[in-house]
Design an enzyme around this catalytic site. Structure first.
Site, PDB file in Angstrom:
ATOM      1  N   CYS A 111       0.824  -1.234   0.000  1.00 22.01           N
ATOM      2  CA  CYS A 111       0.000   0.000   0.000  1.00 22.01           C
ATOM      3  C   CYS A 111       0.846   1.268   0.000  1.00 22.01           C
ATOM      4  O   CYS A 111       0.322   2.359  -0.260  1.00 22.01           O
ATOM      5  CB  CYS A 111      -0.946  -0.009   1.191  1.00 22.01           C
ATOM      6  SG  CYS A 111      -1.918  -1.515   1.288  1.00 22.01           S
ATOM      7  N   HIS A 265      -3.357   6.887   2.163  1.00 21.39           N
ATOM      8  CA  HIS A 265      -3.774   5.566   1.702  1.00 21.39           C
ATOM      9  C   HIS A 265      -5.151   5.264   2.286  1.00 21.39           C
ATOM     10  O   HIS A 265      -5.406   5.488   3.471  1.00 21.39           O
ATOM     11  CB  HIS A 265      -2.755   4.515   2.129  1.00 21.39           C
ATOM     12  CG  HIS A 265      -3.259   3.115   1.972  1.00 21.39           C
ATOM     13  ND1 HIS A 265      -3.779   2.658   0.786  1.00 21.39           N
ATOM     14  CD2 HIS A 265      -3.366   2.085   2.853  1.00 21.39           C
ATOM     15  CE1 HIS A 265      -4.174   1.409   0.942  1.00 21.39           C
ATOM     16  NE2 HIS A 265      -3.929   1.037   2.191  1.00 21.39           N
ATOM     17  N   ASN A 295     -10.215  -0.521  -0.401  1.00 24.68           N
ATOM     18  CA  ASN A 295      -8.761  -0.397  -0.266  1.00 24.68           C
ATOM     19  C   ASN A 295      -8.116  -0.952  -1.534  1.00 24.68           C
ATOM     20  O   ASN A 295      -8.228  -2.140  -1.816  1.00 24.68           O
ATOM     21  CB  ASN A 295      -8.329  -1.196   0.973  1.00 24.68           C
ATOM     22  CG  ASN A 295      -6.836  -1.177   1.214  1.00 24.68           C
ATOM     23  OD1 ASN A 295      -6.052  -0.816   0.338  1.00 24.68           O
ATOM     24  ND2 ASN A 295      -6.439  -1.578   2.408  1.00 24.68           N
TER      25      ASN A 295
HETATM   26  N1  ACO Z   1     -19.027  -9.157   8.185  1.00 24.45           N
HETATM   27  C1  ACO Z   1     -19.569  -9.484   9.366  1.00 24.45           C
HETATM   28  N2  ACO Z   1     -18.845  -9.900  10.404  1.00 24.45           N
HETATM   29  C2  ACO Z   1     -17.513  -9.979  10.253  1.00 24.45           C
HETATM   30  C3  ACO Z   1     -16.888  -9.645   9.048  1.00 24.45           C
HETATM   31  C4  ACO Z   1     -17.697  -9.229   7.980  1.00 24.45           C
HETATM   32  N3  ACO Z   1     -17.187  -8.881   6.776  1.00 24.45           N
HETATM   33  N4  ACO Z   1     -15.553  -9.827   9.199  1.00 24.45           N
HETATM   34  C5  ACO Z   1     -15.342 -10.245  10.446  1.00 24.45           C
HETATM   35  N5  ACO Z   1     -16.527 -10.349  11.096  1.00 24.45           N
HETATM   36  C6  ACO Z   1     -16.767 -10.766  12.458  1.00 24.45           C
HETATM   37  C7  ACO Z   1     -15.707 -11.691  12.982  1.00 24.45           C
HETATM   38  O1  ACO Z   1     -15.974 -13.027  12.621  1.00 24.45           O
HETATM   39  C8  ACO Z   1     -15.806 -11.472  14.463  1.00 24.45           C
HETATM   40  O2  ACO Z   1     -16.900 -12.208  14.940  1.00 24.45           O
HETATM   41  P1  ACO Z   1     -16.820 -12.942  16.385  1.00 24.45           P
HETATM   42  O3  ACO Z   1     -16.658 -11.821  17.374  1.00 24.45           O
HETATM   43  O4  ACO Z   1     -18.128 -13.625  16.466  1.00 24.45           O
HETATM   44  O5  ACO Z   1     -15.627 -13.821  16.316  1.00 24.45           O
HETATM   45  C9  ACO Z   1     -16.182 -10.003  14.567  1.00 24.45           C
HETATM   46  O6  ACO Z   1     -16.720  -9.625  13.295  1.00 24.45           O
HETATM   47  C10 ACO Z   1     -15.002  -9.092  14.904  1.00 24.45           C
HETATM   48  O7  ACO Z   1     -13.909  -9.460  14.039  1.00 24.45           O
HETATM   49  P2  ACO Z   1     -12.568  -8.681  14.093  1.00 24.45           P
HETATM   50  O8  ACO Z   1     -11.630  -9.193  13.058  1.00 24.45           O
HETATM   51  O9  ACO Z   1     -12.091  -8.625  15.516  1.00 24.45           O
HETATM   52  O10 ACO Z   1     -13.071  -7.257  13.625  1.00 24.45           O
HETATM   53  P3  ACO Z   1     -12.495  -5.846  14.001  1.00 24.45           P
HETATM   54  O11 ACO Z   1     -13.470  -5.180  14.899  1.00 24.45           O
HETATM   55  O12 ACO Z   1     -11.056  -5.897  14.401  1.00 24.45           O
HETATM   56  O13 ACO Z   1     -12.575  -5.109  12.596  1.00 24.45           O
HETATM   57  C11 ACO Z   1     -11.151  -4.495  10.761  1.00 24.45           C
HETATM   58  C12 ACO Z   1     -11.862  -5.629  11.481  1.00 24.45           C
HETATM   59  C13 ACO Z   1     -12.199  -3.526  10.236  1.00 24.45           C
HETATM   60  C14 ACO Z   1     -10.329  -5.045   9.623  1.00 24.45           C
HETATM   61  C15 ACO Z   1     -10.242  -3.809  11.829  1.00 24.45           C
HETATM   62  O14 ACO Z   1      -9.376  -4.727  12.423  1.00 24.45           O
HETATM   63  C16 ACO Z   1      -9.463  -2.706  11.256  1.00 24.45           C
HETATM   64  O15 ACO Z   1      -9.935  -1.610  11.103  1.00 24.45           O
HETATM   65  N6  ACO Z   1      -8.179  -2.977  10.946  1.00 24.45           N
HETATM   66  C17 ACO Z   1      -7.321  -1.994  10.348  1.00 24.45           C
HETATM   67  C18 ACO Z   1      -6.543  -2.614   9.300  1.00 24.45           C
HETATM   68  C19 ACO Z   1      -7.162  -2.505   7.944  1.00 24.45           C
HETATM   69  O16 ACO Z   1      -8.016  -1.690   7.650  1.00 24.45           O
HETATM   70  N7  ACO Z   1      -6.603  -3.307   7.072  1.00 24.45           N
HETATM   71  C20 ACO Z   1      -6.925  -3.182   5.691  1.00 24.45           C
HETATM   72  C21 ACO Z   1      -5.779  -3.564   4.852  1.00 24.45           C
HETATM   73  S1  ACO Z   1      -4.249  -3.174   5.444  1.00 24.45           S
HETATM   74  C22 ACO Z   1      -3.695  -1.766   4.797  1.00 24.45           C
HETATM   75  O17 ACO Z   1      -4.151  -1.322   3.751  1.00 24.45           O
HETATM   76  C23 ACO Z   1      -2.625  -1.004   5.486  1.00 24.45           C
END
Ligand code: ACO
Length: 338
Positions: A111, A265, A295
């Site tokens: 990225c 980004h 993204n």
């Molecule tokens: N739809 C519905 N539920 C989902 C989905 C989905 N698409 N994906 C995951 N879940 C569920 C999981 O199964 C989990 O359920 P559980 O609690 O029953 O086990 C719950 O949602 C929470 O999952 P987490 O992975 O803990 O979700 P989190 O709240 O951390 O959010 C996210 C995920 C949005 C990716 C977050 O970690 C984040 O903002 N990360 C930042 C990194 C990022 O944006 N990366 C993108 C690419 S990297 C880059 O470009 C630099």
């Protein structure tokens, strides 16, 4: 001497896929995706390839700059999703555009890729080795997603963005012997750059390459997909990006208050809001494309820059910050006077 962006372009696949569309094929919802990420839809490639998107974006950037493909000396494509291992996407783009004089190669910095490529082009231009460079960020990430893993596949999209950059003298005029177009279109220069890598934490966002399957090891040919520790990536982004931006502002001798736009980004709205808060900057200064593009890794920053340019949001003399961050781990920021 300075390096100026004199033209931008972008290209998105025709097919749009909304969060509601995804909820029909997997257990997810518009509410879950948009509230956590800000993403509402993305473009996914059907007919398009990384090279075809790159060629279209690059062609538009050349048109915007008012220069011909033959004037390009250096062509760099930042991508992690090239169509071939070899030839490089940049060589495919060279052929697609007819950029017969260009030296072409790819850069892999995920990225941060477009920013790494921009800095590389800047270095070549500043040393006088080349005069005109075409820098592209392009991805078809949909082909390296595990479409049974809702935690990753909903985040990403496909597309390409490009910028033409050219060397200018201290007085703002083109260097002697350069082609037409730069002096009228040339507007602003790269004031400062800073970038970094942290390979020690690379596995928090990874996609394994092809395993060796020679007669000695006989690994099965199993495709691998993007895997991510989302929370670790989040922590990395919200600590590293503001620090990188403050360093580059300091290097440029520019105050954060002088910045008109922070072109980041487009990973996640929460990361962008957190960066704005840590910089004590108005979040309205952080334009978005993630709502309709998702993204797009290396393509995020140049697609957003082109959208801003096409909307007339950038005026001569405006100071902007551009910042990329992601896999590697890698990050890079620049201060640009448009
Ligand atoms: N739809 C519905 N539920 C989902 C989905 C989905 N698409 N994906 C995951 N879940 C569920 C999981 O199964 C989990 O359920 P559980 O609690 O029953 O086990 C719950 O949602 C929470 O999952 P987490 O992975 O803990 O979700 P989190 O709240 O951390 O959010 C996210 C995920 C949005 C990716 C977050 O970690 C984040 O903002 N990360 C930042 C990194 C990022 O944006 N990366 C993108 C690419 S990297 C880059 O470009 C630099």
């Amino acid at each position: 001497m300075t390096t100026r962006i004199i033209g931008t372009g972008s290209s998105l696949p025709k097919q749009t896929v909304t969060n509601d569309d995804l909820s029909k094929i997997m257990d997810t919802s518009d509410e879950w995706i948009s509230s956590r990420t800000g993403i509402r839809e993305r473009h996914l490639a059907k007919e398009e390839t990384t090279a075809s998107l790159s060629v279209e974006a690059a062609g538009k950037a050349l048109q915007n700059a008012g220069i011909r493909a033959e004037e390009v000396d250096l062509l760099i494509v930042a991508t992690i999703t090239g169509d071939y291992v070899t030839p490089s996407t940049a060589c495919e783009v060279q052929a697609g555009l007819g950029a017969s004089r260009a030296v072409a190669f790819d850069i892999n910095a995920a990225c941060s890729g477009f920013m790494f490529a921009l800095h590389t082009a800047h270095a070549y231009l500043q040393t006088g080795i080349y005069r005109t460079a075409l820098v592209v960020g392009a991805e078809t990430l949909s082909k390296i997603m595990d479409w049974s893993d809702r935690s990753t596949c909903v985040l990403f999209g496909d597309g390409a963005g490009a910028a033409v950059v050219r060397a200018f003298g201290e007085d703002g005029t083109e260097k002697e012997g350069m082609g037409k177009g730069g002096s009228e279109k040339g507007c602003g220069g790269l004031l400062a750059f800073e970038q970094g890598s942290d390979g020690f934490r690379g596995k928090v966002l990874a996609c394994e390459g092809r395993k060796n399957h020679n007669p000695l090891v006989q690994n099965p040919l199993v495709p691998s997909y993007v895997g991510m520790d989302g929370q670790e990536v989040y922590k990395f982004a919200v600590s590293t990006v503001p620090a990188s931006i403050l360093r580059v502002l300091d290097r440029a001798g520019v105050d954060a208050g002088e910045i008109k736009y922070f072109v980041l980004h487009q990973a996640n709205i929460r990361i962008i809001q957190s960066v704005a808060k840590r910089l004590k900057a108005d979040v309205g200064k952080f334009p978005l494309s993630l709502d309709h593009c998702g993204n797009v890794s290396a393509a995020s920053v140049p697609i957003l820059l082109d959208e801003m340019n096409q909307k007339g949001m950038l005026e001569k003399g405006d100071k902007i910050v551009m910042s990329g961050f992601g896999g590697g781990l890698t990050w890079a920021s620049a201060v640009i006077e448009w």
